[in-house]
Motif scaffolding. Structure first.
Motif, PDB file in Angstrom:
ATOM      1  N   THR A 221      92.622 105.783  36.744  1.00 53.02           N
ATOM      2  CA  THR A 221      92.824 104.384  37.136  1.00 53.02           C
ATOM      3  C   THR A 221      92.185 103.465  36.091  1.00 53.02           C
ATOM      4  O   THR A 221      92.789 102.485  35.630  1.00 53.02           O
ATOM      5  CB  THR A 221      92.204 104.111  38.526  1.00 53.02           C
ATOM      6  OG1 THR A 221      92.765 105.041  39.449  1.00 53.02           O
ATOM      7  CG2 THR A 221      92.471 102.698  38.997  1.00 53.02           C
TER       8      THR A 221
ATOM      9  N   VAL B 220      96.288 101.420  42.462  1.00 58.86           N
ATOM     10  CA  VAL B 220      95.868 102.801  42.686  1.00 58.86           C
ATOM     11  C   VAL B 220      97.099 103.720  42.761  1.00 58.86           C
ATOM     12  O   VAL B 220      97.128 104.808  42.172  1.00 58.86           O
ATOM     13  CB  VAL B 220      94.998 102.886  43.969  1.00 58.86           C
ATOM     14  CG1 VAL B 220      94.869 104.308  44.473  1.00 58.86           C
ATOM     15  CG2 VAL B 220      93.623 102.303  43.692  1.00 58.86           C
TER      16      VAL B 220
ATOM     17  N   ALA C 194      98.481 104.213  39.306  1.00 60.06           N
ATOM     18  CA  ALA C 194      97.647 105.140  38.519  1.00 60.06           C
ATOM     19  C   ALA C 194      97.986 106.576  38.896  1.00 60.06           C
ATOM     20  O   ALA C 194      98.159 107.438  38.020  1.00 60.06           O
ATOM     21  CB  ALA C 194      96.167 104.846  38.760  1.00 60.06           C
TER      22      ALA C 194
ATOM     23  N   MET D   1      89.231 105.495  46.174  1.00 57.85           N
ATOM     24  CA  MET D   1      89.694 104.948  44.895  1.00 57.85           C
ATOM     25  C   MET D   1      89.705 103.422  44.921  1.00 57.85           C
ATOM     26  O   MET D   1      89.333 102.765  43.952  1.00 57.85           O
ATOM     27  CB  MET D   1      91.075 105.513  44.541  1.00 57.85           C
ATOM     28  CG  MET D   1      90.998 106.985  44.138  1.00 57.85           C
ATOM     29  SD  MET D   1      92.590 107.703  43.736  1.00 57.85           S
ATOM     30  CE  MET D   1      93.047 106.812  42.267  1.00 57.85           C
TER      31      MET D   1
ATOM     32  N   THR E 225      87.052 101.257  42.675  1.00 56.58           N
ATOM     33  CA  THR E 225      87.653 100.398  41.648  1.00 56.58           C
ATOM     34  C   THR E 225      87.170  98.958  41.833  1.00 56.58           C
ATOM     35  O   THR E 225      86.754  98.285  40.880  1.00 56.58           O
ATOM     36  CB  THR E 225      89.205 100.444  41.728  1.00 56.58           C
ATOM     37  OG1 THR E 225      89.615 101.793  41.594  1.00 56.58           O
ATOM     38  CG2 THR E 225      89.855  99.603  40.647  1.00 56.58           C
TER      39      THR E 225
END
Ligand code: HEM
Length: 467
Positions: A278, A309, A312, A400, A404
């Motif tokens: 990511t 996400v 990615a 995630m 992030t």
């Protein structure tokens, strides 16, 4: 009778050699033979690969009719034991799936984001500023800490250190490519042979010894938690200790041990790798990064962050493909695949399918927004599909997003080198070739969250008391 799918005529050892760069090799075979092709790797059953979601759905259909998916995986991860959700099939697999799923979904994990953000923030504080460092190592540290505290529910600092060291040793020993490319029958022999287990340089021996060290700690922890009988604990171990199947039976210590190691095996490297990619992608796509930061400043990032996400995971899938060992012939397109073959939905190809994802090489989260979502979602298979769809997908996606967001709240990341990092095979995963090297600079976002009292949702006494 329908023919076998087309495929390479090269001898198996040459096909195995190409697996040094699986993404390129699969892409070459797809271009040459179309969306269904066969492969033969040394020591493995013959394989058929599919490259689009429609054909993948045909493979997932066999999940309802019985197949040997678990048995196929068992050879790769013997240290997980015979009760593992990853390596079981049939009734026992279904019993465990029903017991484990509730602990990893919906309300059970709804309170986790706060502690995940806190764990991430603690680590980000320690990142070097202004010089290159590997993001992947830090993602591994953060995701391991999350597993220790939210899955294993560890509170005692010394016990946490012991378990952390043992789990890292196991993860390292079990992740070696040498082990992954060792044929199943050789591994099975090496795991059972007293002679092989006396040879410390064998990857199988190293993995078995590392698993023994984890067991010593883990069985102690399970016994301690049974005595404690904390009815309110919301970590996954606490929930598994309380879980009962349809007949009111609890899971045994051995079953719980196998599942805890399974969650570690399936959830640690995968999530850390998804996060590394990511950032690797965000750093090289300033337009996307800027939009995400702007939306965060306005406090409206949730939808775009979700799309980032997803994009990615689409553009850099963590796992390139996981198959099903067929117990009866399977019709795929104009071909018939015999029983005993492995049928693989190849995520690295499906997620690059031009029909579903125009300009697949571009990092464009907008594919997952508004009207575009439906077609993009149909082929979105980084977590697999069918009845064996990743049981940790919800937790992984939540981790995630929270991590992030936390990273972008604290620092501005730039790539140490502008060139994209290559996808390199590590066990069953594809990791960034240089481990996502970044340079971090202090740059808190303009919008600051109100300071909040730190509170551990797993053990309401608060993390500081146990650490
Ligand atoms: C980005 C992170 C992750 C990715 C990309 C990922 C991907 C996958 C994939 C592709 C499968 C196989 C599905 C199939 O055969 O169709 C799988 C299965 C599984 N995953 Fe994940 N996973 C991730 C995170 C996690 C986490 C965090 C956990 C748990 C803590 C987890 C636990 C499992 C388990 C137990 C299975 C086996 C399910 C079964 O066979 O019934 N995964 N995962």
């Amino acid at each position: 009778m329908p023919p076998l799918p087309p495929g390479s005529r090269q001898p198996a050892f040459l096909q195995t050699f190409h697996m040094r760069n699986p993404v390129r090799y699969f892409e070459t075979l797809r271009r040459r033979h179309g969306p269904v092709f066969r492969m033969k790797l040394l020591g493995f059953p013959p394989q058929v690969v599919v490259a689009n979601a429609e054909l993948a759905a045909e493979i997932y259909r066999v999940d309802g009719e019985g197949n040997l998916t678990g048995a196929l995986r068992a050879g790769y991860v013997p240290w997980l034991g015979r009760h593992s959700l990853l390596t079981n099939d049939g009734e026992e697999w279904w019993r465990h799936r029903k017991l484990l799923s509730p602990a990893l979904h919906g309300k059970s994990i709804a309170s986790y984001p706060e502690l995940i953000a806190e764990i991430a923030a603690e680590d980000i504080e320690k990142w070097p500023r202004g010089k290159p460092f590997s993001l992947r190592e830090h993602m591994q540290t953060i995701t391991l800490e999350i597993i220790l505290r939210l899955v294993f529910g560890v509170r005692d600092a010394a016990q946490g250190d012991r378990l952390r060291a043992a789990l890292m040793a196991l993860s390292k020993a079990s992740g070696s490519p040498a082990l992954f490319l060792t044929p199943g029958w050789v591994r099975t022999w090496a795991d059972r042979s007293p002679l092989a287990l006396r040879l410390p340089f064998l990857p199988t021996t190293r993995a078995a010894k590392a698993a023994d060290a984890v067991d010593d700690i883990l069985f102690g922890e399970i016994a301690r938690r049974r005595d404690e009988a904390d009815e309110k604990a919301t970590d996954v171990l606490g929930r598994l200790l309380r879980a009962r199947d349809d007949q009111g039976r609890p899971l045994s210590d051995q079953e719980i041990r196998d599942e805890m190691l399974t969650l570690l095996e399936a959830g640690l490297e995968t999530t850390a790798t998804g996060l590394s990619w990511t950032f690797e992608r965000l750093m090289r796509n300033p337009r996307v990064l800027a939009r995400l930061q702007e939306e965060m400043e306005r406090g409206e990032e949730e939808v775009y962050l979700d799309a980032v996400v997803k994009e990615a995971l689409r553009s850099r899938p963590v796992i390139f493909g996981l198959g099903r060992l067929l117990t009866k012939p399977l019709r795929l397109d104009a071909y018939e695949v015999p029983a005993g073959w492995v049928a693989i939905p190849m995520f690295s190809l499906i997620l690059q399918d031009r029909e579903a994802y125009p300009d697949p090489g571009e990092f464009r989260p907008e594919r997952f927004l508004g009207e575009n979502t439906k077609p993009a979602q149909k082929s979105f298979l980084p977590f697999g599909g069918g009845r064996r769809y990743c049981v940790g997908a919800q937790l992984a996606t939540m981790e995630m997003k929270v991590i992030t967001r936390e990273v972008l709240r604290h620092v501005r990341l730039t790539p140490a080198n502008p060139a994209s990092e290559a996808q390199r095979m590590w066990h069953a995963t594809l990791i960034p070739g240089k481990h996502a090297v970044a340079v971090a600079r202090e740059q808190p976002l303009k919008r600051q969250q109100p300071a909040q009292e730190s509170k551990c949702p797993v053990h309401p006494v608060g993390p500081e008391q146990g650490r």
